[in-house]
Design an enzyme around this catalytic site. Sequence first.
Site, short mmCIF file in Angstrom:
data_model
loop_
_atom_site.label_atom_id
_atom_site.label_comp_id
_atom_site.label_asym_id
_atom_site.label_seq_id
_atom_site.Cartn_x
_atom_site.Cartn_y
_atom_site.Cartn_z
CG ASP A 1 -0.33 0.09 2.53
OD1 ASP A 1 0.84 -0.32 2.65
OD2 ASP A 1 -0.98 0.57 3.47
N PRO A 2 0.34 2.41 -0.29
CG PRO A 2 -1.03 3.92 -1.40
CD PRO A 2 -1.08 2.67 -0.60
#
Length: 227
Positions: A65-66
């Site tokens: 995920d970011p």
Amino acid sequence: MKNIYKISWLDFFLIEKKKEYFLYLLNKIKNIRRNTIVYPKKNMVFNAFLFTPLSSIKVVILGQDPYHSAGQAHGLSFSVPKGVFLPPSLKNIFIELKNNFSFYKKNIHGCLESWAKQGVFLLNSILTVSKGIPNSHKNLGWEIFTDQVIKFISDICKGVVFLLWGNISQKKYYLIDSKKHFILRSTHPSPLSCYKGFFGCNHFFKTNVLLQNQKKKPINWFLDLFE
């Protein structure tokens, strides 16, 4: 065989936007943004698709995920904008990269747009995150979406090198047709696991060998990375 040059990301999004899960996902993220800071910015969420057209994909690097700190995430897995301090995983990626090619130079920045423009599709499994809370957007629907992305690439493209780093990414192998693509696996470049298989995996060198064997232009991994 499908003509890749007649199929684009637009075709993919036209399919997905009709699905209930995708409509729910977009609405959910919209509601979260009303009360919470979400990364990356709204106009950057789909940057991976903007920087790397479907027909130009040679390599896929699948992240998780970011980044969840301010100013880091900009829609490309592992990448950060120029001028932003390098996160630990990205530092380790560059260590392995330099070791692959016996190359060293200081003042390297962390913006991987040059990779994306050369055909390296930088995709996270989850495309958004709430500020300061890693994995906060897990199970909202992004995993369904990115699984469909991987399947679409596997179906439409040919001879793509998939780099699967870490357990989460490696679990996606079943989405890829190994008879027409190449899958390279290792541990995640995180400081917690980089010494358990990522360092020494030689994925950057191996990727270019696989591309050259197909008469494809290799990736210039160092292009535009120096400040």
